[in-house]
Design an enzyme around this catalytic site. Structure first.
Site, PDB file in Angstrom:
ATOM      1  N   GLU A   1       4.706  -6.217   1.657  1.00 39.23           N
ATOM      2  CA  GLU A   1       4.235  -6.634   0.333  1.00 39.23           C
ATOM      3  C   GLU A   1       4.003  -5.460  -0.617  1.00 39.23           C
ATOM      4  OE1 GLU A   1       1.633 -10.432   1.852  1.00 39.23           O
ATOM      5  OE2 GLU A   1       0.653  -8.475   1.760  1.00 39.23           O
ATOM      6  N   PRO A   2       5.054  -4.765  -0.975  1.00 41.08           N
ATOM      7  CA  PRO A   2       4.849  -3.675  -1.927  1.00 41.08           C
ATOM      8  C   PRO A   2       4.485  -4.219  -3.307  1.00 41.08           C
ATOM      9  CG  PRO A   2       7.198  -4.041  -1.592  1.00 41.08           C
ATOM     10  CD  PRO A   2       6.481  -4.947  -0.632  1.00 41.08           C
ATOM     11  N   GLY A   3       3.518  -3.620  -3.921  1.00 41.58           N
ATOM     12  CA  GLY A   3       3.141  -3.975  -5.288  1.00 41.58           C
ATOM     13  C   GLY A   3       3.442  -2.800  -6.196  1.00 41.58           C
ATOM     14  N   ARG A   4       2.584  -1.772  -6.113  1.00 42.08           N
ATOM     15  CA  ARG A   4       2.780  -0.633  -7.012  1.00 42.08           C
ATOM     16  C   ARG A   4       4.107   0.078  -6.755  1.00 42.08           C
ATOM     17  NH1 ARG A   4      -2.122   2.261  -7.040  1.00 42.08           N
ATOM     18  NH2 ARG A   4      -2.964   0.600  -5.797  1.00 42.08           N
TER      19      ARG A   4
ATOM     20  N   CYS B   1     -16.482   1.887 -26.361  1.00 39.21           N
ATOM     21  CA  CYS B   1     -17.858   2.383 -26.395  1.00 39.21           C
ATOM     22  C   CYS B   1     -18.397   2.633 -24.992  1.00 39.21           C
ATOM     23  CB  CYS B   1     -18.727   1.405 -27.157  1.00 39.21           C
ATOM     24  SG  CYS B   1     -18.206   1.288 -28.853  1.00 39.21           S
TER      25      CYS B   1
ATOM     26  N   TYR C   1      -0.982  -2.294 -12.087  1.00 39.71           N
ATOM     27  CA  TYR C   1      -2.442  -2.382 -12.252  1.00 39.71           C
ATOM     28  C   TYR C   1      -2.920  -1.844 -13.601  1.00 39.71           C
ATOM     29  CZ  TYR C   1      -1.905  -3.236  -7.303  1.00 39.71           C
ATOM     30  OH  TYR C   1      -1.488  -3.753  -6.108  1.00 39.71           O
TER      31      TYR C   1
ATOM     32  N   TYR D   1     -11.350   4.246 -10.553  1.00 35.68           N
ATOM     33  CA  TYR D   1     -11.066   5.098  -9.386  1.00 35.68           C
ATOM     34  C   TYR D   1     -10.789   6.554  -9.724  1.00 35.68           C
ATOM     35  CZ  TYR D   1      -8.916   0.484  -8.170  1.00 35.68           C
ATOM     36  OH  TYR D   1      -8.605  -0.836  -8.009  1.00 35.68           O
TER      37      TYR D   1
ATOM     38  N   GLY E   1       0.785  -1.233   0.000  1.00 29.88           N
ATOM     39  CA  GLY E   1       0.000   0.000   0.000  1.00 29.88           C
ATOM     40  C   GLY E   1       0.812   1.276   0.000  1.00 29.88           C
TER      41      GLY E   1
END
Ligand SMILES: *Cc1c(COP(=O)(O)O)cnc(C)c1O
Length: 437
Positions: free
Chosen positions: A291-294, A362, A391, A335, A249
């Protein structure tokens, strides 16, 4: 441009990433195109890993939250950099296996893992299953009994922390689909039950309080709550927890409005807090996981598009259409995420316009940015969206039967395809016209 990205502008006024001229990349691979910079990925991984080694005496493991960008190549890189892996589905687990990732360093999350996924995880020799509910605990125990194996588990805890971030990605509070709560004693019920199950060994507590968090305080508060739970479990039930997983996060700077975060400072501060509170409770300091993701991949990636029609509706809005959109980056639609936009083929053109970048799908909500600054843009320009490494590819889809773009990994002026683009045949691959139709 922010110095935490491995990009610069060359003498042709083109955007360069990982030593590759983005206009040349477009000539070779077409658009849309995901470009990931290997150096930035590795550097981000090292920042986290080195901080653990320095501030927590190496008594920790960084798990790359693979859902941010999951392919076999990134699993390979994470392994080479000494990281573990966080997976949340059978598909991510399979990807890790395919990449030859050591399964004992894989942690399996998710609020509704199927019995099949749990079974696959046990068969693969997975390091930890992060159990999310009492129901999952009973299912897992039965599976272990059938297979005659034991499972080492963590439990996902809702510490009840509110992080200042977008509502949809807030997961620390009691009103969340993830985990068991502290306030109402669910965690203690869970732990007592786990203790009774012979094939289950509860070794860790896990939490994840949200995403894109910039303040240090929520993390510090979380540590306090989690260590109190650890102390209570030991005192009341004699259950000794040896691992504390603090989730991911960590905020990422998507635009100039976002702060730049020194992740190492976070790790130092969290490490100090853990040591201090453990001292107060008389607890052994736990093994810590993050747990870093981004924070690992977001700023390593850009997406390149070709600009199509530009509609300047006087006194209303200027729409810039690109040849991708929500199918390769659904984050604005989900978001209203903010991004930085540049013209990759005319980098020095002054950003003197306010435009809305629209996709080709569309849906009126198919935008990548609303009212964002950009130079006087024309059809045929190459638009680069920065910091799309997290993401984007992992959330991409085939809406309007659009093939997912390829992903190239760049380093030292070389671009290697790590995910092939999907063509029309890929799109109809699983379609069937029944014989009696
Ligand atoms: C999503 C998630 C992460 C990673 O979040 P980032 O915001 O990408 O750092 C880590 N752990 C868990 C359990 C998650 O659900």
């Amino acid at each position: 441009m922010a110095e935490n990205r491995n990009i610069y502008v060359n003498e042709k006024d083109h955007l360069v990433i990982g030593g590759c001229d983005s206009v040349e990349l477009v000539k070779e691979f077409g658009t849309p195109l995901y470009v990931m910079d290997e150096y930035t990925i590795r550097n981000n991984m090292r920042i986290f890993k080195n901080a653990f080694d320095e501030f927590y005496e190496g008594k920790g493991l960084v798990l790359y939250a693979s859902k941010a960008f999951c392919t076999t190549a990134i699993c390979r890189i994470a392994h080479q950099e000494g990281l573990g892996l966080d997976v949340v589905s059978g598909g991510e687990l399979y990807t890790a296996k395919k990449a030859g990732f050591p399964m004992e360093k894989v942690y399996f999350h998710g609020n509704n893992k199927s019995p099949k996924e749990l079974s696959e995880a046990l068969d693969s020799g997975i390091g930890r299953i992060v159990v999310d509910s009492v129901h999952e605990l009973t299912v897992l125990n039965s599976l272990c009994q059938e297979k005659g194996v034991n499972a080492r588990i963590s439990v996902r805890v809702k510490p009840g922390i509110e992080a200042h971030t977008h509502d949809y990605i807030l997961t620390g509070q009691i009103d969340s689909k993830f985990g068991v709560a502290v306030e109402n004693g669910e965690i203690f019920e869970f732990a007592r039950m786990a203790k009774c199950f012979e094939n289950i060994e509860l070794v860790g507590l896990h939490c994840h309080i949200g995403s894109q968090i910039f303040e240090l305080e929520p993390f510090e508060k979380t540590v306090q709550v989690m260590l109190k739970v650890m102390a209570d479990l030991k005192e009341r039930y004699g259950i000794v927890i040896t691992e504390l997983n603090l989730g991911g996060g960590y905020g990422v700077q998507y635009t100039e409005e976002d702060d730049y975060i020194h992740y190492a400072k976070y790790i130092k501060s969290v490490s100090d807090t853990v040591k201090k509170i453990c001292g107060e409770y008389g607890l052994e300091t736990p093994f810590i996981l993050m747990e870093p993701g981004r924070a690992i991949v977001a700023n390593a990636g850009i997406t390149l598009y070709t600009v199509g029609p530009v509609k300047d509706i006087k006194n209303v809005r200027k729409y810039v259409a690109i040849d991708g959109g929500m199918s390769d980056n659904p984050r604005y639609a989900l978001y209203e995420s903010k991004y930085t936009f540049v013209l990759a083929n005319r980098m020095s053109a002054p950003k003197d316009q306010i435009v809305t970048v629209a996709g080709k799908h569309c849906e009126s909500g198919d935008l990548l940015g609303k009212d964002v600054p950009l130079a006087d843009v024309k059809p045929g320009d190459i638009l680069a969206v920065l910091d799309t490494g997290a993401y984007n590819y992992s959330m991409s889809m085939n809406y309007n039967r659009t093939g997912r773009p390829p992903v190239v990994l760049v380093k030292d002026g070389k671009a290697r395809v790590i995910v092939k683009g999907e063509d029309y045949e890929d799109i109809v691959r699983n379609d069937i016209i029944p014989e009696d139709l």
